[in-house]
Design a protein around this motif. Structure first.
Motif, PDB file in Angstrom:
ATOM      1  N   TRP A 157       0.836  -1.195   0.000  1.00 18.42           N
ATOM      2  CA  TRP A 157       0.000   0.000   0.000  1.00 18.42           C
ATOM      3  C   TRP A 157       0.875   1.250   0.000  1.00 18.42           C
ATOM      4  O   TRP A 157       1.869   1.322   0.731  1.00 18.42           O
ATOM      5  CB  TRP A 157      -0.870   0.051   1.254  1.00 18.42           C
ATOM      6  N   ILE A 158       0.490   2.229  -0.780  1.00 20.07           N
ATOM      7  CA  ILE A 158       1.175   3.517  -0.751  1.00 20.07           C
ATOM      8  C   ILE A 158       0.548   4.380   0.342  1.00 20.07           C
ATOM      9  O   ILE A 158      -0.662   4.590   0.358  1.00 20.07           O
ATOM     10  CB  ILE A 158       1.098   4.219  -2.115  1.00 20.07           C
ATOM     11  N   GLN A 159       1.384   4.863   1.257  1.00 19.62           N
ATOM     12  CA  GLN A 159       0.893   5.660   2.385  1.00 19.62           C
ATOM     13  C   GLN A 159       1.184   7.148   2.236  1.00 19.62           C
ATOM     14  O   GLN A 159       0.558   7.971   2.910  1.00 19.62           O
ATOM     15  CB  GLN A 159       1.528   5.157   3.688  1.00 19.62           C
ATOM     16  N   SER A 160       2.150   7.508   1.372  1.00 22.64           N
ATOM     17  CA  SER A 160       2.563   8.909   1.285  1.00 22.64           C
ATOM     18  C   SER A 160       3.093   9.216  -0.106  1.00 22.64           C
ATOM     19  O   SER A 160       3.769   8.376  -0.708  1.00 22.64           O
ATOM     20  CB  SER A 160       3.635   9.203   2.342  1.00 22.64           C
ATOM     21  N   ASP A 171       5.876   3.484   1.057  1.00 26.20           N
ATOM     22  CA  ASP A 171       4.833   2.454   1.169  1.00 26.20           C
ATOM     23  C   ASP A 171       4.865   1.745   2.520  1.00 26.20           C
ATOM     24  O   ASP A 171       5.690   2.045   3.389  1.00 26.20           O
ATOM     25  CB  ASP A 171       4.905   1.481  -0.015  1.00 26.20           C
ATOM     26  N   ASP A 172       3.968   0.778   2.648  1.00 23.46           N
ATOM     27  CA  ASP A 172       3.795   0.081   3.917  1.00 23.46           C
ATOM     28  C   ASP A 172       5.004  -0.766   4.316  1.00 23.46           C
ATOM     29  O   ASP A 172       5.170  -1.110   5.485  1.00 23.46           O
ATOM     30  CB  ASP A 172       2.551  -0.821   3.843  1.00 23.46           C
ATOM     31  N   SER A 185       6.148   1.245   7.971  1.00 28.26           N
ATOM     32  CA  SER A 185       5.431   2.065   6.987  1.00 28.26           C
ATOM     33  C   SER A 185       5.964   3.491   6.930  1.00 28.26           C
ATOM     34  O   SER A 185       6.222   4.109   7.960  1.00 28.26           O
ATOM     35  CB  SER A 185       3.940   2.115   7.335  1.00 28.26           C
ATOM     36  N   VAL A 186       6.061   4.022   5.696  1.00 35.38           N
ATOM     37  CA  VAL A 186       6.456   5.417   5.493  1.00 35.38           C
ATOM     38  C   VAL A 186       5.164   6.221   5.382  1.00 35.38           C
ATOM     39  O   VAL A 186       4.514   6.254   4.354  1.00 35.38           O
ATOM     40  CB  VAL A 186       7.305   5.578   4.231  1.00 35.38           C
ATOM     41  N   ARG A 187       4.798   6.869   6.479  1.00 35.94           N
ATOM     42  CA  ARG A 187       3.488   7.527   6.578  1.00 35.94           C
ATOM     43  C   ARG A 187       3.456   8.928   5.985  1.00 35.94           C
ATOM     44  O   ARG A 187       2.392   9.469   5.724  1.00 35.94           O
ATOM     45  CB  ARG A 187       3.083   7.611   8.048  1.00 35.94           C
ATOM     46  N   THR A 243      11.280  11.991   5.244  1.00 39.09           N
ATOM     47  CA  THR A 243      10.328  10.894   5.391  1.00 39.09           C
ATOM     48  C   THR A 243      10.082  10.634   6.870  1.00 39.09           C
ATOM     49  O   THR A 243      10.972  10.809   7.702  1.00 39.09           O
ATOM     50  CB  THR A 243      10.863   9.601   4.740  1.00 39.09           C
ATOM     51  N   GLY A 244       8.873  10.207   7.198  1.00 38.10           N
ATOM     52  CA  GLY A 244       8.529   9.844   8.567  1.00 38.10           C
ATOM     53  C   GLY A 244       7.816   8.516   8.584  1.00 38.10           C
ATOM     54  O   GLY A 244       7.059   8.193   7.651  1.00 38.10           O
TER      55      GLY A 244
END
Length: 307
Positions: A147-150, A164-165, A192-194, A207-208
């Protein structure tokens, strides 16, 4: 921006906005600093006077939570992405719905190109979508394993980044009339990279992650420049100050932290939220920070720190 760089201390909020009992997932400030738009769990979009904190308009924008909001640099267009699988394009001034884009899966993140010609989005469908915003047509997609988170759009050269996750970070170059080209990809985090953001000069990527860290990367090489550790729980959002000197991160640990982008030192802590802080934004003049939380409030913080 007048920020002392030798102070580590809590900062007090100057204003608290009541988000009508619903979690705040996304906020964005207009380029002229006059308007703040928020979105959250109830699917509504709220237009606020950013100076007075007065709620000006409410629109039932989506059928599910609003996860991401972007405002064009010309201040004309607002874009919202939702778990209802839709991306909606609005007039920022009139709140009129201009068009609806159907991604087909939960929209986790959206970003606009500086010229508002392109929109990128990602979510649970394991694809990065690239749209021509003028036509509303999807022109390319990039397949991913998680999943892409950001997502983020660079300030120049149409560079795109996503996280992504799995903890993977990728940077791509979007070329007009040609498919995007991958510049680099790596496992940048342990979870995950939120959240992901380019610095104002486009040279640095922040990145966070759920691994509780914030990291800075050289955009051209994918080289790690700094890792900031200090949050006690997952990092949910980050943003740069307009001059690129300050990085703000927010977390499930109920705090937001101000960091020196040059040294990695903590400059201050925003401590008054009672639950996770999902979103953070600087005012365009750099004098205020806005944070949105699952405690159903938006808070405004002055950026001037005491020595």
């Amino acid at each position: 921006m007048a920020l002392a760089t030798n102070a580590i201390q809590p900062i007090s909020a100057s204003q608290t906005l009541d988000h009508r009992g619903t979690w705040v997932y996304a906020i964005a400030v207009s380029p002229d600093g006059a308007t703040l738009v928020s979105g959250g769990y109830d699917g509504k979009l709220r237009w606020w006077n950013a100076q007075t904190g007065t709620l000006a308009h409410t629109v039932q924008g989506h059928g599910d939570a609003v996860a991401s909001i972007a405002i064009s640099q010309d201040g004309q267009t607002l874009v919202s992405g939702s778990w209802d699988n839709r991306i909606k394009v609005w007039s920022l001034e009139t709140q009129q719905l201009l068009q609806t884009l159907k991604q087909g899966d939960d929209v986790k993140a959206i970003a606009l190109s500086p010229d508002s010609q392109f929109l990128v989005s990602g979510g649970t469908g394991r694809r990065l979508h690239i749209w021509n915003l003028k036509t509303g047509k999807r022109i390319y997609h990039v397949k991913t394993d998680s999943w892409i988170q950001s997502v983020a759009f660079g300030p120049k050269e149409n560079k795109i980044a996503f996280g992504d996750d799995s903890g993977r970070i990728e940077v791509w170059q979007l070329a007009d009339r040609h498919p995007p080209i991958q510049i680099w990809a790596l496992m940048g985090h342990e979870d995950s990279v939120r959240t992901i953001r380019f610095s104002p000069d486009g040279r640095t990527l922040a990145t966070g992650s759920d691994d509780r860290t914030v990291k800075l990367w050289n955009v051209s090489q994918g080289k790690l420049l700094k890792a900031f550790a200090g949050h006690m729980d997952a990092v949910r959002a980050i943003t740069f100050s307009p001059d690129g000197k300050i990085l703000v991160s927010s977390s499930h640990d109920t705090t937001a932290k101000l960091w020196s982008a040059a040294t990695g030192n903590i400059l201050g802590t925003l401590p008054e939220h009672r639950q996770a802080i999902w979103t953070v934004a600087f005012s365009p003049n750099g004098k205020s920070i806005f944070t949105g939380s699952s405690d159903t409030t938006i808070k405004r913080w002055p950026t001037r720190l005491k020595n």
